[in-house]
Design a protein around this motif. Sequence first.
Motif, PDB file in Angstrom:
ATOM      1  N   UNK A  39      46.730  45.960  33.240  1.00  0.00           N
ATOM      2  CA  UNK A  39      45.975  46.316  32.096  1.00  0.00           C
ATOM      3  C   UNK A  39      44.880  45.121  32.192  1.00  0.00           C
ATOM      4  N   UNK A  40      45.361  43.906  32.256  1.00  0.00           N
ATOM      5  CA  UNK A  40      44.402  42.959  32.016  1.00  0.00           C
ATOM      6  C   UNK A  40      43.379  42.638  33.215  1.00  0.00           C
ATOM      7  N   UNK A  41      43.716  43.502  34.242  1.00  0.00           N
ATOM      8  CA  UNK A  41      42.807  43.503  35.367  1.00  0.00           C
ATOM      9  C   UNK A  41      41.426  44.447  35.011  1.00  0.00           C
ATOM     10  N   UNK A  42      41.332  45.161  34.218  1.00  0.00           N
ATOM     11  CA  UNK A  42      40.630  46.374  33.924  1.00  0.00           C
ATOM     12  C   UNK A  42      39.339  45.485  33.368  1.00  0.00           C
ATOM     13  N   UNK A  43      37.993  45.875  33.816  1.00  0.00           N
ATOM     14  CA  UNK A  43      36.771  45.490  33.529  1.00  0.00           C
ATOM     15  C   UNK A  43      36.325  46.004  31.988  1.00  0.00           C
ATOM     16  N   UNK A  44      35.682  45.071  31.230  1.00  0.00           N
ATOM     17  CA  UNK A  44      34.969  45.389  30.088  1.00  0.00           C
ATOM     18  C   UNK A  44      33.381  45.102  30.277  1.00  0.00           C
ATOM     19  N   UNK A  45      32.587  45.834  29.744  1.00  0.00           N
ATOM     20  CA  UNK A  45      31.086  45.545  29.833  1.00  0.00           C
ATOM     21  C   UNK A  45      30.788  44.580  28.582  1.00  0.00           C
ATOM     22  N   UNK A  71      21.430  40.351  30.281  1.00  0.00           N
ATOM     23  CA  UNK A  71      22.114  41.096  31.233  1.00  0.00           C
ATOM     24  C   UNK A  71      23.374  41.743  30.824  1.00  0.00           C
ATOM     25  N   UNK A  72      23.733  42.929  31.394  1.00  0.00           N
ATOM     26  CA  UNK A  72      24.813  43.411  31.140  1.00  0.00           C
ATOM     27  C   UNK A  72      25.830  43.284  32.447  1.00  0.00           C
ATOM     28  N   UNK A  73      26.938  42.713  32.379  1.00  0.00           N
ATOM     29  CA  UNK A  73      27.871  42.635  33.397  1.00  0.00           C
ATOM     30  C   UNK A  73      29.444  42.971  32.953  1.00  0.00           C
ATOM     31  N   UNK A  74      30.142  43.160  33.840  1.00  0.00           N
ATOM     32  CA  UNK A  74      31.500  43.777  33.725  1.00  0.00           C
ATOM     33  C   UNK A  74      32.311  42.450  34.017  1.00  0.00           C
ATOM     34  N   UNK A  75      33.172  42.068  33.082  1.00  0.00           N
ATOM     35  CA  UNK A  75      34.199  41.094  33.200  1.00  0.00           C
ATOM     36  C   UNK A  75      35.603  41.394  33.091  1.00  0.00           C
ATOM     37  N   UNK A  76      36.505  40.784  33.569  1.00  0.00           N
ATOM     38  CA  UNK A  76      38.008  41.546  33.615  1.00  0.00           C
ATOM     39  C   UNK A  76      38.486  40.891  32.198  1.00  0.00           C
ATOM     40  N   UNK A  77      39.289  41.729  31.941  1.00  0.00           N
ATOM     41  CA  UNK A  77      40.027  41.722  30.385  1.00  0.00           C
ATOM     42  C   UNK A  77      40.779  40.341  30.284  1.00  0.00           C
ATOM     43  N   UNK A  78      41.311  39.780  31.485  1.00  0.00           N
ATOM     44  CA  UNK A  78      41.802  38.662  31.330  1.00  0.00           C
ATOM     45  C   UNK A  78      41.019  37.373  30.903  1.00  0.00           C
ATOM     46  N   UNK A  79      39.772  37.564  31.230  1.00  0.00           N
ATOM     47  CA  UNK A  79      38.791  36.430  30.771  1.00  0.00           C
ATOM     48  C   UNK A  79      38.392  36.770  29.366  1.00  0.00           C
ATOM     49  N   UNK A  80      38.222  37.866  28.958  1.00  0.00           N
ATOM     50  CA  UNK A  80      37.530  38.361  27.653  1.00  0.00           C
ATOM     51  C   UNK A  80      38.497  38.049  26.857  1.00  0.00           C
ATOM     52  N   UNK A  81      39.770  38.299  27.102  1.00  0.00           N
ATOM     53  CA  UNK A  81      40.914  38.238  25.903  1.00  0.00           C
ATOM     54  C   UNK A  81      40.993  36.557  25.356  1.00  0.00           C
ATOM     55  N   UNK A  82      40.303  35.820  26.371  1.00  0.00           N
ATOM     56  CA  UNK A  82      40.362  34.227  25.696  1.00  0.00           C
ATOM     57  C   UNK A  82      39.122  34.178  24.716  1.00  0.00           C
ATOM     58  N   UNK A  83      38.222  35.056  24.706  1.00  0.00           N
ATOM     59  CA  UNK A  83      36.982  34.857  23.908  1.00  0.00           C
ATOM     60  C   UNK A  83      37.217  35.333  22.390  1.00  0.00           C
ATOM     61  N   UNK A  84      36.592  34.587  21.834  1.00  0.00           N
ATOM     62  CA  UNK A  84      36.811  35.083  20.247  1.00  0.00           C
ATOM     63  C   UNK A  84      35.790  35.968  19.956  1.00  0.00           C
ATOM     64  N   UNK A  85      35.760  36.927  18.951  1.00  0.00           N
ATOM     65  CA  UNK A  85      34.879  37.965  18.633  1.00  0.00           C
ATOM     66  C   UNK A  85      33.436  37.324  18.672  1.00  0.00           C
TER      67      UNK A  85
END
Lengths: 241, 203, 200
Positions: A39-45, A71-85
């Motif tokens: 799941x956390x391998x999924x990419x998010x825009x 720019x718009x890029x796709x990042x993996x969820x495992x990184x995103x979930x470490x970011x605050x809103x």
Amino acid sequence: MATDSRELQDLALKHKSSCFYLSTMNYFPNYYSIEDIFVTQEKVECKVNTRLQRMGFLDAGAETEDLEPGRTINLPLWYIKELKVNNAYFTIALPDIYKNVHKAVCEAETTHIELGRLHPFFYEFGCYLTPYDRNHVIGRIIFETLRQRVRHLLDISKNDADSKPDHRLDNIEAKLHDAGVRTNTLYINWLQMSGNNIRISELVEEHQKKRKRADRSDDEGGGGAGGSGDMDMPTGKKPSW
Amino acid sequence: MDPTIVEFIGEKCMISIIPNFSNEPLHLIYGSVGPFRAGFPVFVPLWLAAHLRKQQKCRIVPPEWMEMETLEEIKEEEKRSKFFTKMPSEHYMVVAQLVMSTAPDDVPRCEELRTIIKDIFDIRESKLRTSIDAFIKGEGTYAKLDNLTLLEMHSVRPILPYSLDHIARYQRMATASQRDTSMMNTTGGGTGTGSMSNSFFTQ
Amino acid sequence: MSRSNKMFGDKAFDLLKDLKRSAQTIPAFDDDGVRQVLEEVKAIFEENVAQASSYSSSGDRSLWPLLNYRHAALQRNKRCLLAYLYERMQRIKAMRWEFGPIIPSDIKQALCEPEVQFFNNYSKSLAAYMRSIGDGKGIDLTGNLRPPKSLYIEVRCLENYGKFELDDGEIIHLKKNSQHYLPRAQVEPLVRQGVLQHIA
């Protein structure tokens, strides 16, 4: 003789149980869980908000060393979930799949949605996105969707044990479906008085099949789709109850 | 629970047999059975009855409820009632299955009985599914299911508790995210990924 | 740093994809894959240490996001590696229960040396535990997984197994397609291992 249909069910059972030793436990995401890693391998825009030095390598479409704002890029969820809103670097764009089912959820018409086709990890992926959803709808949508579809899951795991509706179910649902099919198979075996028989262990059987397949493809010089024969099910023989 | 284990538990039910031999009482781990006198009925556990019957050492006397008229009534009552009706035996399916498969000759109208018992089970099972659905979609936090037998309970296990686990998890998450984000919006939140910044040098 | 299609963590993820694809068996231990992930971890770590120390001397925060990203990648790699080893360990344990104390040689070849050792130690612990319970007589916990219905069962032999000695000393010749009426408890392991088939 009941043997034929029993073998058929055994096959069906084995076919469904994708994870032999966890089949007695419910799925719950944890550090070691392979599902959760998927799941956390999924990419998010994401939209880049500010110049990020030397992070240009994340942007496949740009040649700059830095990651440029806008720019718009796709990042993996495992990184995103470490970011605050409200982090200063990226704005997370939520995928449309959740918005798209919103209407169906409100009208309680979710049974027909082909959830697996929308997203293989519809529920778990959504879970990770809820903190970034300022409208607070994704959480509700996930909760309501499963709530509405449980009856359907109970019914299909009882009735069409032989046709796994892959694209209709998300990963969580497929696991629930497997559990239901398993229960049903055990019950049918019991009705046919074969429940107490000792059976070959699942791992041994898989292993034997694998070896047979290997032998066969050695004979054929490794030709084509020969290996699938083991899974062929005799047709026209339905449990008679 | 595997139905074979439900059956194992149900096999402790007592049932009447008519032995064709005479013997002193048997002293077993959980109690004594007998004495046996040829031609006289005696109560024994179901597993022993099935065992003796297979060896042609007795005839099984079907329990009182195992007859068409009673079962027709039960079936009608089950159809009429919104709730689960009380079954004549906590293990009616197990008793029926064992008696009818080991001693079909001892049970008059065996095949008809088999069908009607299966009907009753099916009616109850579909009732169970309907009430589960109503429970999950409703606002209630608990459900009361009286008179459900062990085998019936296990027809929706583990899929039902598994589903409820997930639903509860998603519900918690939905409410928690609402709380967290509204809090973060008012306090402004952090700018970075604070939780990790202290640990660059540990691996 | 070179721009490539491969993201950090992708190699580690491939290890798990391999496991998930073959959910019913245990694929060969991917020595090379594991080594590559460890190298990636090392490279990320060294880069981060270098840049983090330049940050502490200059106070320049502009590389902060990059440090964060790489740190997350490092944690990700670690998680994938551990999950890979953990999942394999679970399957190895399951194997002890399903195959018994001796696993087929082709499966053994799929294990790395520490895994073979783990299997042997686990097997020994389990055996010692099973001997120690049941009033000094020992109980085979891998047997009678379902309530037995009778002491003897009818079995058909699926392969030429050879001689098999019963507890009372009687020797049975297990020839392919022969049928026997044998004590359930003594032949259960053979049925579980696919040598015999329980027919009634």
